[in-house]
Design a protein around this motif. Structure first.
Motif, PDB file in Angstrom:
ATOM      1  N   THR A  16       0.827  -1.206   0.000  1.00  0.00           N
ATOM      2  CA  THR A  16       0.000   0.000   0.000  1.00  0.00           C
ATOM      3  C   THR A  16       0.862   1.258   0.000  1.00  0.00           C
ATOM      4  OG1 THR A  16      -0.162  -0.084   2.414  1.00  0.00           O
ATOM      5  CG2 THR A  16      -1.959  -1.091   1.140  1.00  0.00           C
ATOM      6  N   ARG A  17       2.051   1.189   0.590  1.00  0.00           N
ATOM      7  CA  ARG A  17       2.930   2.359   0.590  1.00  0.00           C
ATOM      8  C   ARG A  17       4.142   2.173  -0.323  1.00  0.00           C
ATOM      9  NH1 ARG A  17       3.873   0.014   5.654  1.00  0.00           N
ATOM     10  NH2 ARG A  17       6.022  -0.680   6.009  1.00  0.00           N
ATOM     11  N   GLU A  18       4.551   0.929  -0.569  1.00  0.00           N
ATOM     12  CA  GLU A  18       5.744   0.709  -1.383  1.00  0.00           C
ATOM     13  C   GLU A  18       5.444   0.792  -2.876  1.00  0.00           C
ATOM     14  OE1 GLU A  18       7.297  -3.005  -0.023  1.00  0.00           O
ATOM     15  OE2 GLU A  18       7.692  -2.259   1.989  1.00  0.00           O
ATOM     16  N   LYS A  19       4.331   0.227  -3.305  1.00  0.00           N
ATOM     17  CA  LYS A  19       3.872   0.318  -4.693  1.00  0.00           C
ATOM     18  C   LYS A  19       4.932  -0.226  -5.662  1.00  0.00           C
ATOM     19  CE  LYS A  19       0.854   4.095  -3.367  1.00  0.00           C
ATOM     20  NZ  LYS A  19       0.402   5.482  -3.589  1.00  0.00           N
ATOM     21  N   PHE A  20       5.009   0.360  -6.881  1.00  0.00           N
ATOM     22  CA  PHE A  20       5.822  -0.251  -7.934  1.00  0.00           C
ATOM     23  C   PHE A  20       7.312   0.082  -7.785  1.00  0.00           C
ATOM     24  CE2 PHE A  20       6.838  -1.102 -12.527  1.00  0.00           C
ATOM     25  CZ  PHE A  20       6.463  -2.425 -12.514  1.00  0.00           C
ATOM     26  N   LEU A  21       7.639   1.325  -7.475  1.00  0.00           N
ATOM     27  CA  LEU A  21       9.020   1.740  -7.163  1.00  0.00           C
ATOM     28  C   LEU A  21      10.014   1.460  -8.295  1.00  0.00           C
ATOM     29  CD1 LEU A  21       9.411   0.600  -3.415  1.00  0.00           C
ATOM     30  CD2 LEU A  21       8.709   2.830  -4.284  1.00  0.00           C
ATOM     31  N   LEU A  22       9.618   1.645  -9.542  1.00  0.00           N
ATOM     32  CA  LEU A  22      10.541   1.327 -10.640  1.00  0.00           C
ATOM     33  C   LEU A  22      11.750   2.254 -10.642  1.00  0.00           C
ATOM     34  CD1 LEU A  22      11.295  -0.331 -13.088  1.00  0.00           C
ATOM     35  CD2 LEU A  22       9.871   1.184 -14.494  1.00  0.00           C
ATOM     36  N   ASP A  23      11.532   3.557 -10.538  1.00  0.00           N
ATOM     37  CA  ASP A  23      12.668   4.487 -10.530  1.00  0.00           C
ATOM     38  C   ASP A  23      13.586   4.201  -9.354  1.00  0.00           C
ATOM     39  OD1 ASP A  23      11.705   5.770 -12.782  1.00  0.00           O
ATOM     40  OD2 ASP A  23      10.686   7.354 -11.650  1.00  0.00           O
ATOM     41  N   GLU A  24      12.978   3.934  -8.204  1.00  0.00           N
ATOM     42  CA  GLU A  24      13.774   3.702  -6.993  1.00  0.00           C
ATOM     43  C   GLU A  24      14.614   2.425  -7.094  1.00  0.00           C
ATOM     44  OE1 GLU A  24      10.138   6.080  -5.637  1.00  0.00           O
ATOM     45  OE2 GLU A  24      10.650   4.591  -7.141  1.00  0.00           O
ATOM     46  N   ILE A  25      14.011   1.344  -7.590  1.00  0.00           N
ATOM     47  CA  ILE A  25      14.770   0.092  -7.643  1.00  0.00           C
ATOM     48  C   ILE A  25      15.887   0.175  -8.677  1.00  0.00           C
ATOM     49  CG2 ILE A  25      13.381  -1.174  -9.361  1.00  0.00           C
ATOM     50  CD1 ILE A  25      13.690  -3.654  -7.540  1.00  0.00           C
ATOM     51  N   ARG A  26      15.699   0.963  -9.729  1.00  0.00           N
ATOM     52  CA  ARG A  26      16.774   1.130 -10.704  1.00  0.00           C
ATOM     53  C   ARG A  26      17.947   1.905 -10.092  1.00  0.00           C
ATOM     54  NH1 ARG A  26      15.066   2.070 -16.844  1.00  0.00           N
ATOM     55  NH2 ARG A  26      16.926   0.746 -17.058  1.00  0.00           N
ATOM     56  N   MET A  27      17.631   2.907  -9.282  1.00  0.00           N
ATOM     57  CA  MET A  27      18.706   3.633  -8.595  1.00  0.00           C
ATOM     58  C   MET A  27      19.447   2.717  -7.632  1.00  0.00           C
ATOM     59  SD  MET A  27      16.925   7.259  -7.597  1.00  0.00           S
ATOM     60  CE  MET A  27      15.897   8.135  -8.770  1.00  0.00           C
ATOM     61  N   VAL A  28      18.684   1.949  -6.853  1.00  0.00           N
ATOM     62  CA  VAL A  28      19.297   1.061  -5.859  1.00  0.00           C
ATOM     63  C   VAL A  28      20.122  -0.026  -6.543  1.00  0.00           C
ATOM     64  CG1 VAL A  28      18.789  -0.663  -4.085  1.00  0.00           C
ATOM     65  CG2 VAL A  28      17.602   1.530  -4.076  1.00  0.00           C
ATOM     66  N   ALA A  29      19.611  -0.595  -7.633  1.00  0.00           N
ATOM     67  CA  ALA A  29      20.368  -1.614  -8.368  1.00  0.00           C
ATOM     68  C   ALA A  29      21.665  -1.038  -8.912  1.00  0.00           C
ATOM     69  CB  ALA A  29      19.515  -2.178  -9.507  1.00  0.00           C
ATOM     70  N   THR A  30      21.613   0.186  -9.407  1.00  0.00           N
ATOM     71  CA  THR A  30      22.807   0.834  -9.957  1.00  0.00           C
ATOM     72  C   THR A  30      23.848   1.051  -8.870  1.00  0.00           C
ATOM     73  OG1 THR A  30      21.464   1.941 -11.641  1.00  0.00           O
ATOM     74  CG2 THR A  30      23.655   2.856 -11.208  1.00  0.00           C
ATOM     75  N   LEU A  31      23.401   1.506  -7.698  1.00  0.00           N
ATOM     76  CA  LEU A  31      24.333   1.726  -6.591  1.00  0.00           C
ATOM     77  C   LEU A  31      24.930   0.413  -6.113  1.00  0.00           C
ATOM     78  CD1 LEU A  31      22.359   4.415  -4.545  1.00  0.00           C
ATOM     79  CD2 LEU A  31      24.495   4.761  -5.801  1.00  0.00           C
ATOM     80  N   ARG A  32      24.097  -0.612  -5.973  1.00  0.00           N
ATOM     81  CA  ARG A  32      24.612  -1.896  -5.495  1.00  0.00           C
ATOM     82  C   ARG A  32      25.598  -2.492  -6.494  1.00  0.00           C
ATOM     83  NH1 ARG A  32      20.936  -7.070  -3.599  1.00  0.00           N
ATOM     84  NH2 ARG A  32      20.994  -6.220  -1.490  1.00  0.00           N
ATOM     85  N   GLU A  33      25.299  -2.395  -7.780  1.00  0.00           N
ATOM     86  CA  GLU A  33      26.198  -2.936  -8.804  1.00  0.00           C
ATOM     87  C   GLU A  33      27.525  -2.183  -8.845  1.00  0.00           C
ATOM     88  OE1 GLU A  33      25.680  -5.653 -11.552  1.00  0.00           O
ATOM     89  OE2 GLU A  33      24.906  -6.128  -9.549  1.00  0.00           O
ATOM     90  N   SER A  34      27.520  -0.924  -8.419  1.00  0.00           N
ATOM     91  CA  SER A  34      28.764  -0.146  -8.399  1.00  0.00           C
ATOM     92  C   SER A  34      29.596  -0.414  -7.152  1.00  0.00           C
ATOM     93  CB  SER A  34      28.446   1.351  -8.491  1.00  0.00           C
ATOM     94  OG  SER A  34      27.837   1.818  -7.293  1.00  0.00           O
ATOM     95  N   GLY A  35      29.086  -1.282  -6.255  1.00  0.00           N
ATOM     96  CA  GLY A  35      29.859  -1.669  -5.080  1.00  0.00           C
ATOM     97  C   GLY A  35      29.466  -0.980  -3.795  1.00  0.00           C
ATOM     98  N   ILE A  36      28.428  -0.151  -3.827  1.00  0.00           N
ATOM     99  CA  ILE A  36      27.974   0.525  -2.609  1.00  0.00           C
ATOM    100  C   ILE A  36      27.279  -0.498  -1.715  1.00  0.00           C
ATOM    101  CG2 ILE A  36      26.608   2.422  -1.678  1.00  0.00           C
ATOM    102  CD1 ILE A  36      28.922   3.292  -3.482  1.00  0.00           C
TER     103      ILE A  36
END
Length: 217
Positions: A16-36
Motif C-alpha cells: 500500500t505504501r511501497e507500490k511499484f518503485l521502478l525508478d527507486e529500484i533502478r537507482m538502488v540496483a545501480t548503486l549496489r552494482e557499483s559496489g555501494i
C-alpha cells in the motif's frame, strides 16, 4: 533451502505504501552494482534524498524494500537489467513486476490466479469485479489478510492494477483490458531457471516446456 525460500516472502500489505518503485529500484540496483553497500544505500536514501522525495521520512524504508526485491530475484542477470543504462525501460518494468511477485506472496497469487489464467485462456479482460473476487478468496483462506481494513484493500486494488499498467500488461488503471505482450527473453529464462512456472503465463509465456528445457542447459 531453495532459492525461493532463502529470503523473507512478505504477505503484501506493505505494498500500500511501497507500490511499484521502478525508478527507486533502478537507482538502488545501480548503486549496489557499483559496489555501494546496502547500509550506505539506505543511508544515502535518507541523508542525500537520492529518490528526490518531498520529504525523506520514508526514503530509508523504500530503499530497504528495493534491496529486498533485488535479493528476491536471485538472478544477477536480472539485477543488471535494472541498472540504469543497461536494461531498457520495458525490460526493467517486467523484471520489477517479477521481483515484486517473488518478494510478496499477494502479488504472486494475484498474477497466478487472475493474470496467468487469462493469458492462458486468451481471455484478456480483467475487471474490477475480478479483482474484488480475488480478495474475497484470499480473505477466506488467510486470517492475516482477513484482518486488514477496507482502506487497505482499496489501496491494494489500485496497487495491483497500477503495477500491471506500469509493467506494460494493462493499458490503464481504468481499463479492464490486458495487453498481449512479449516477455523479455532474459527474464523468461531466469524465471524458468528459478522454477517459477506457475507465474510464467502471467508474463504471456505459454511454452513452458521450452522454458523448462532451456533452464536445464
Amino acid at each position: 533451502m531453495t532459492a525461493r525460500n532463502a529470503f523473507e516472502v512478505k504477505r503484501g500489505g506493505t505494498l500500500t505504501r511501497e507500490k511499484f518503485l521502478l525508478d527507486e529500484i533502478r537507482m538502488v540496483a545501480t548503486l549496489r552494482e557499483s559496489g555501494i553497500s546496502d547500509e550506505d544505500i539506505i543511508r544515502r536514501a535518507a541523508d542525500d534524498n537520492i529518490f528526490q522525495y518531498p520529504t525523506t521520512r520514508e526514503a530509508a524504508g523504500m530503499a530497504r524494500a528495493c534491496l529486498h526485491r533485488l535479493d528476491a530475484l536471485d538472478r544477477p542477470e536480472l539485477v543488471r537489467l535494472l541498472v540504469a543504462g543497461s536494461g531498457s525501460f520495458d525490460q526493467a518494468a517486467q523484471v520489477n513486476l517479477y521481483a515484486i511477485a517473488r518478494a510478496y506472496r499477494l502479488m504472486r497469487e494475484f498474477l497466478e490466479e487472475e493474470v496467468a489464467m487469462r493469458y492462458r485462456t486468451l481471455d484478456f479482460e480483467l475487471t474490477a469485479a475480478d479483482v474484488n473476487s480475488f480478495f474475497t478468496r484470499i480473505r477466506a483462506r488467510d486470517e492475516e489478510v482477513a484482518s486488514w481494513s477496507e482502506a487497505t484493500f482499496t489501496k491494494l486494488r489500485g496497487v495491483l492494477r497500477g503495477s500491471l499498467v506500469k509493467a506494460g500488461l494493462m493499458r490503464s488503471v481504468s481499463s479492464s483490458e490486458l495487453i498481449p505482450f512479449a516477455i523479455d527473453p532474459v527474464l523468461e529464462e531466469a524465471m524458468a531457471a528459478n522454477g517459477d512456472f506457475d507465474i510464467l503465463p502471467a508474463f504471456n509465456c505459454m511454452h513452458v516446456d521450452a522454458c523448462d528445457s532451456r533452464s536445464d542447459r
